[in-house]
Motif scaffolding. Structure first.
Motif, PDB file in Angstrom:
ATOM      1  N   GLU A  49      74.057 150.562  -9.754  1.00 32.76           N
ATOM      2  CA  GLU A  49      75.453 150.854  -9.457  1.00 32.76           C
ATOM      3  C   GLU A  49      75.665 152.357  -9.580  1.00 32.76           C
ATOM      4  O   GLU A  49      74.880 153.047 -10.240  1.00 32.76           O
ATOM      5  CB  GLU A  49      76.373 150.087 -10.415  1.00 32.76           C
ATOM      6  N   ALA A  50      76.706 152.859  -8.981  1.00 33.35           N
ATOM      7  CA  ALA A  50      76.985 154.296  -8.974  1.00 33.35           C
ATOM      8  C   ALA A  50      77.000 154.861 -10.394  1.00 33.35           C
ATOM      9  O   ALA A  50      77.642 154.297 -11.283  1.00 33.35           O
ATOM     10  CB  ALA A  50      78.319 154.565  -8.281  1.00 33.35           C
ATOM     11  N   GLY A  51      76.261 155.938 -10.597  1.00 30.94           N
ATOM     12  CA  GLY A  51      76.252 156.630 -11.882  1.00 30.94           C
ATOM     13  C   GLY A  51      75.302 156.066 -12.922  1.00 30.94           C
ATOM     14  O   GLY A  51      75.159 156.653 -13.998  1.00 30.94           O
ATOM     15  N   GLU A  52      74.665 154.939 -12.649  1.00 29.63           N
ATOM     16  CA  GLU A  52      73.745 154.335 -13.614  1.00 29.63           C
ATOM     17  C   GLU A  52      72.378 155.016 -13.584  1.00 29.63           C
ATOM     18  O   GLU A  52      71.884 155.367 -12.519  1.00 29.63           O
ATOM     19  CB  GLU A  52      73.495 152.853 -13.286  1.00 29.63           C
ATOM     20  N   THR A  53      71.773 155.121 -14.773  1.00 32.47           N
ATOM     21  CA  THR A  53      70.376 155.530 -14.829  1.00 32.47           C
ATOM     22  C   THR A  53      69.520 154.307 -14.498  1.00 32.47           C
ATOM     23  O   THR A  53      70.007 153.176 -14.468  1.00 32.47           O
ATOM     24  CB  THR A  53      69.988 156.043 -16.225  1.00 32.47           C
ATOM     25  N   LYS A  54      68.246 154.525 -14.299  1.00 31.14           N
ATOM     26  CA  LYS A  54      67.325 153.417 -14.013  1.00 31.14           C
ATOM     27  C   LYS A  54      67.324 152.403 -15.160  1.00 31.14           C
ATOM     28  O   LYS A  54      67.391 151.195 -14.929  1.00 31.14           O
ATOM     29  CB  LYS A  54      65.919 153.957 -13.778  1.00 31.14           C
ATOM     30  N   LEU A  55      67.262 152.897 -16.392  1.00 33.58           N
ATOM     31  CA  LEU A  55      67.219 151.987 -17.544  1.00 33.58           C
ATOM     32  C   LEU A  55      68.554 151.293 -17.785  1.00 33.58           C
ATOM     33  O   LEU A  55      68.586 150.155 -18.241  1.00 33.58           O
ATOM     34  CB  LEU A  55      66.737 152.718 -18.795  1.00 33.58           C
ATOM     35  N   ASP A  77      61.545 149.384   9.149  1.00 31.14           N
ATOM     36  CA  ASP A  77      62.229 149.965  10.298  1.00 31.14           C
ATOM     37  C   ASP A  77      62.122 151.492  10.309  1.00 31.14           C
ATOM     38  O   ASP A  77      63.107 152.199  10.557  1.00 31.14           O
ATOM     39  CB  ASP A  77      63.700 149.530  10.330  1.00 31.14           C
ATOM     40  N   GLY A  78      60.933 152.016   9.992  1.00 21.94           N
ATOM     41  CA  GLY A  78      60.687 153.452  10.029  1.00 21.94           C
ATOM     42  C   GLY A  78      61.219 154.238   8.845  1.00 21.94           C
ATOM     43  O   GLY A  78      61.154 155.463   8.822  1.00 21.94           O
ATOM     44  N   LYS A  79      61.756 153.559   7.837  1.00 18.10           N
ATOM     45  CA  LYS A  79      62.288 154.234   6.647  1.00 18.10           C
ATOM     46  C   LYS A  79      61.490 153.817   5.417  1.00 18.10           C
ATOM     47  O   LYS A  79      61.000 152.694   5.342  1.00 18.10           O
ATOM     48  CB  LYS A  79      63.761 153.890   6.445  1.00 18.10           C
ATOM     49  N   ASN A  80      61.393 154.724   4.440  1.00 17.17           N
ATOM     50  CA  ASN A  80      60.730 154.428   3.166  1.00 17.17           C
ATOM     51  C   ASN A  80      61.757 154.381   2.042  1.00 17.17           C
ATOM     52  O   ASN A  80      62.661 155.221   1.991  1.00 17.17           O
ATOM     53  CB  ASN A  80      59.719 155.525   2.820  1.00 17.17           C
ATOM     54  N   TYR A  81      61.598 153.407   1.158  1.00 17.00           N
ATOM     55  CA  TYR A  81      62.364 153.364  -0.081  1.00 17.00           C
ATOM     56  C   TYR A  81      61.507 152.672  -1.125  1.00 17.00           C
ATOM     57  O   TYR A  81      60.432 152.152  -0.828  1.00 17.00           O
ATOM     58  CB  TYR A  81      63.736 152.706   0.098  1.00 17.00           C
ATOM     59  N   TYR A  82      61.993 152.671  -2.369  1.00 21.22           N
ATOM     60  CA  TYR A  82      61.173 152.204  -3.477  1.00 21.22           C
ATOM     61  C   TYR A  82      61.916 151.189  -4.326  1.00 21.22           C
ATOM     62  O   TYR A  82      63.136 151.251  -4.464  1.00 21.22           O
ATOM     63  CB  TYR A  82      60.734 153.407  -4.334  1.00 21.22           C
ATOM     64  N   GLN A  83      61.144 150.261  -4.872  1.00 22.51           N
ATOM     65  CA  GLN A  83      61.654 149.268  -5.806  1.00 22.51           C
ATOM     66  C   GLN A  83      60.889 149.482  -7.112  1.00 22.51           C
ATOM     67  O   GLN A  83      59.669 149.290  -7.162  1.00 22.51           O
ATOM     68  CB  GLN A  83      61.438 147.863  -5.263  1.00 22.51           C
ATOM     69  N   LEU A  84      61.602 149.901  -8.158  1.00 23.72           N
ATOM     70  CA  LEU A  84      60.963 150.272  -9.418  1.00 23.72           C
ATOM     71  C   LEU A  84      60.627 149.051 -10.252  1.00 23.72           C
ATOM     72  O   LEU A  84      61.381 148.078 -10.267  1.00 23.72           O
ATOM     73  CB  LEU A  84      61.887 151.201 -10.206  1.00 23.72           C
ATOM     74  N   ARG A  85      59.506 149.130 -10.957  1.00 22.70           N
ATOM     75  CA  ARG A  85      59.060 148.035 -11.822  1.00 22.70           C
ATOM     76  C   ARG A  85      58.778 148.564 -13.221  1.00 22.70           C
ATOM     77  O   ARG A  85      58.136 149.598 -13.384  1.00 22.70           O
ATOM     78  CB  ARG A  85      57.795 147.370 -11.269  1.00 22.70           C
ATOM     79  N   TYR A  86      59.272 147.807 -14.201  1.00 22.10           N
ATOM     80  CA  TYR A  86      59.090 148.142 -15.603  1.00 22.10           C
ATOM     81  C   TYR A  86      58.419 146.984 -16.333  1.00 22.10           C
ATOM     82  O   TYR A  86      58.429 145.848 -15.866  1.00 22.10           O
ATOM     83  CB  TYR A  86      60.444 148.429 -16.262  1.00 22.10           C
ATOM     84  N   PHE A  87      57.887 147.300 -17.494  1.00 25.66           N
ATOM     85  CA  PHE A  87      57.360 146.328 -18.450  1.00 25.66           C
ATOM     86  C   PHE A  87      58.326 146.345 -19.623  1.00 25.66           C
ATOM     87  O   PHE A  87      58.823 147.403 -20.006  1.00 25.66           O
ATOM     88  CB  PHE A  87      55.966 146.764 -18.920  1.00 25.66           C
ATOM     89  N   ALA A  88      58.571 145.185 -20.236  1.00 30.89           N
ATOM     90  CA  ALA A  88      59.413 145.132 -21.433  1.00 30.89           C
ATOM     91  C   ALA A  88      59.072 143.887 -22.238  1.00 30.89           C
ATOM     92  O   ALA A  88      58.522 142.911 -21.719  1.00 30.89           O
ATOM     93  CB  ALA A  88      60.894 145.117 -21.064  1.00 30.89           C
ATOM     94  N   LYS A  89      59.421 143.953 -23.510  1.00 32.87           N
ATOM     95  CA  LYS A  89      59.337 142.793 -24.393  1.00 32.87           C
ATOM     96  C   LYS A  89      60.768 142.340 -24.682  1.00 32.87           C
ATOM     97  O   LYS A  89      61.712 143.136 -24.640  1.00 32.87           O
ATOM     98  CB  LYS A  89      58.645 143.161 -25.710  1.00 32.87           C
ATOM     99  N   VAL A  90      60.920 141.065 -24.973  1.00 31.53           N
ATOM    100  CA  VAL A  90      62.236 140.522 -25.314  1.00 31.53           C
ATOM    101  C   VAL A  90      62.662 141.052 -26.681  1.00 31.53           C
ATOM    102  O   VAL A  90      61.876 141.057 -27.625  1.00 31.53           O
ATOM    103  CB  VAL A  90      62.204 138.976 -25.348  1.00 31.53           C
ATOM    104  N   ASP A  91      63.887 141.492 -26.768  1.00 31.39           N
ATOM    105  CA  ASP A  91      64.463 141.877 -28.052  1.00 31.39           C
ATOM    106  C   ASP A  91      65.275 140.702 -28.592  1.00 31.39           C
ATOM    107  O   ASP A  91      64.939 140.134 -29.616  1.00 31.39           O
ATOM    108  CB  ASP A  91      65.333 143.119 -27.880  1.00 31.39           C
ATOM    109  N   LYS A  92      66.331 140.314 -27.859  1.00 31.50           N
ATOM    110  CA  LYS A  92      67.176 139.184 -28.274  1.00 31.50           C
ATOM    111  C   LYS A  92      67.441 138.280 -27.085  1.00 31.50           C
ATOM    112  O   LYS A  92      67.795 138.745 -26.003  1.00 31.50           O
ATOM    113  CB  LYS A  92      68.521 139.683 -28.813  1.00 31.50           C
ATOM    114  N   ILE A  93      67.298 136.971 -27.321  1.00 32.72           N
ATOM    115  CA  ILE A  93      67.642 135.974 -26.305  1.00 32.72           C
ATOM    116  C   ILE A  93      68.996 135.388 -26.685  1.00 32.72           C
ATOM    117  O   ILE A  93      69.146 134.827 -27.770  1.00 32.72           O
ATOM    118  CB  ILE A  93      66.586 134.854 -26.230  1.00 32.72           C
TER     119      ILE A  93
END
Length: 159
Positions: free
Chosen positions: A57-63, A92-108
């Motif tokens: 969303e607008a203004g959000e960092t990746k994390l 369609d002739g354009k490049n973009y990226y989908q970021l991937r992270y690793f994480a462990k569960v903190d709280k369910i």
């Protein structure tokens, strides 16, 4: 030459481990999230299982995007977050990226279906293809292998 996986006539993807994004456009932030039993978190949208994540969303960092999406989709918080890389999409002739992270569960937290996700589940990696049909594809396999390397490193350190 990069090793692309063709999804359609106009779209192909490839995994770029530890890719330096710099000022390139990214459209998605997702994570391979593991519980204490080293099971992977997956979420169900309609009839389709996938890993959790979504669009910034607008203004959000990746994390911030990642944390918000995991709370919205899976009702949990994460820790030990590490960047894995990016899926490079050529469409369609354009490049973009989908970021991937690793994480462990903190709280369910109790699962509340507030958005598009109707179920969350932790699965053993050897059973993943029963849920995510494309998990045996070249690009997804490369991503999960990157996540497994970190998982194995963390498991070794904690012993």
């Amino acid at each position: 030459m990069k090793d692309y996986e063709k999804l359609s006539e106009s779209c192909q993807i490839t995994w770029r481990e530890n890719f330096s994004l710099e000022d390139k456009k990214y459209t998605q932030v997702s994570a391979y999230v593991f519980n204490d039993e080293n099971q992977l978190l997956i979420v169900k949208n309609g009839n389709t299982w996938t890993i959790p994540g979504g669009h910034p969303e607008a203004g959000e960092t990746k994390l911030e995007t990642l944390s918000r999406e995991l709370m919205e989709e899976a009702c949990l918080t994460i820790k030990d977050v590490q960047y894995l890389g990016a899926v490079e999409v050529q469409e369609d002739g354009k490049n973009y990226y989908q970021l991937r992270y690793f994480a462990k569960v903190d709280k369910i937290l109790p699962f509340v279906q507030e958005w598009e996700i109707n179920e969350r589940k932790f699965v053993d990696l050897e059973n993943l293809s029963e849920y995510i049909t494309w998990s045996t594809g070249k690009t997804f396999t490369a991503q999960i292998n990157s996540a497994k390397k970190l998982l194995n490193n963390i498991s070794t350190i904690k012993k």
